[in-house]
Scaffold this active site. Structure first.
Site, PDB file in Angstrom:
ATOM      1  N   ARG A  34       0.938  -1.233  -0.246  1.00  0.00           N
ATOM      2  CA  ARG A  34       0.193   0.154  -0.035  1.00  0.00           C
ATOM      3  C   ARG A  34       0.934   1.315  -0.523  1.00  0.00           C
ATOM      4  O   ARG A  34       0.583   2.114  -0.509  1.00  0.00           O
ATOM      5  CB  ARG A  34      -0.981  -0.289   1.378  1.00  0.00           C
ATOM      6  N   ASP A 143     -14.321  11.829   7.030  1.00  0.00           N
ATOM      7  CA  ASP A 143     -13.011  10.662   7.010  1.00  0.00           C
ATOM      8  C   ASP A 143     -12.608  11.490   7.384  1.00  0.00           C
ATOM      9  O   ASP A 143     -11.795  12.307   6.916  1.00  0.00           O
ATOM     10  CB  ASP A 143     -13.665  10.409   5.848  1.00  0.00           C
TER      11      ASP A 143
END
Ligand SMILES: C[S@@+](CC[C@H](N)C(=O)[O-])C[C@H]1O[C@@H](n2cnc3c(N)ncnc32)[C@H](O)[C@@H]1O
Length: 277
Positions: A34, A143
């Site tokens: 990632r 978020d």
């Protein structure tokens, strides 16, 4: 380019402090993959120098990018549909007379990812009582990851992200156009006007001045350890109106609900305990 134990530890400590995310050593190869594009973006091929950058004062911007790369943003429309059924069949009908009389109604999608949850709430509202479009009603969608916040705000979904929307609602609340990846669906103004997107770290201060009626915090705390979760529950309790609701994801629980001021109200659904006079 493999991540060495010292850099893994530095990155895991930082991610935990900044966002509550728990990075376990068993997931090192996933974390490595990632972050690989972040290393490329900052022009290094060494995890040690990347760890040094994100831990430094100059690494503030890259720290946000790193958290964004490490978060799991999987979501879909009407995920865990029983919460939307409860909203449409019990909560809204129970409040509608007060809403008609001018009471405000606030919902928080905390850890909203790309906005599918918030727009599902908006569709549930408008399907239950179309007049809610003109009432004092808002959905706050927040978020930690700026990328998903701006995606949600754009309200444009490639077809693969529209699973879960029943066809009649897709036809009614979305317009379709050709995009780079095929068909793209844009949420209607009616949906967009109900939702406000903001970047917010759940571990930081919450700037909301007004109490919430319903909090959806689903499939977010699963990435936190028990201490971090236990610090969140009383904060949700303080933010909720006494007749409010808290919804968690399917594998999330408040371990001792009464300690946090909640009672269980069905699967992954909680209500604040109201003090007896
Ligand atoms: C798996 S998604 C869940 C989305 C949606 N709630 C659902 O159930 O489909 C988890 C989201 O939580 C966000 N998140 C993780 N840590 C966070 C934090 N400390 N503060 C705010 N959001 C966070 C991630 O960026 C991600 O978008």
């Amino acid at each position: 380019m493999a991540i060495d134990p010292k850099s893994f530890e530095a990155i895991a400590d930082l991610a935990y402090r900044e966002s509550g995310l728990q990075l376990v050593v068993e997931k090192a190869s996933m974390i490595q993959s990632r972050l690989r594009h972040r290393l490329k973006a900052v022009g290094t091929d060494s995890f040690a120098s990347y760890a040094e950058l994100v831990c430094s004062d100059e690494g503030l911007d890259e720290r946000r990018q790193m958290i964004s790369a490490l978060t799991t943003n999987v979501s879909h429309f009407f995920r865990e549909s029983h919460h939307f059924e409860l909203l449409g069949q019990k909560i809204l009908p129970g409040l509608i007379d007060k809403l008609r009389a001018g009471r405000r109604f606030r919902v928080w999608s905390a850890g909203c990812s790309n906005g599918q949850e918030a727009y599902s709430i908006a569709m549930t509202m408008l399907e239950t009582f179309p007049e809610m479009a003109k009432m004092d009603v808002k959905i706050l969608a927040t978020d930690i990851d700026p990328k998903v916040v701006s995606f949600g705000r754009s309200a444009v979904y490639p077809e693969r992200l529209t699973t879960g929307i029943p066809k009649n609602l897709k036809d009614k609340y979305f317009s379709v156009q050709k995009g780079k990846e095929g068909d793209e669906y844009t949420a209607s103004e009616a949906l967009k006007s109900l939702v406000v997107f903001k970047e917010l770290n759940l571990l930081s201060n919450w700037p909301m001045k007004q109490k919430m009626d319903v909090v959806f915090c689903r499939n977010v705390v699963i990435y936190f350890d028990a201490d971090t979760q236990d610090r969140l529950w009383p904060r949700f309790h303080s933010l909720l109106n006494s007749d409010g609701h808290l919804f968690l994801g399917h594998s999330e629980r408040i371990s001792e609900p009464s300690n946090a001021g909640f009672i269980n109200n069905g699967p992954t659904s909680y209500r604040p305990i109201v003090a007896k006079r």
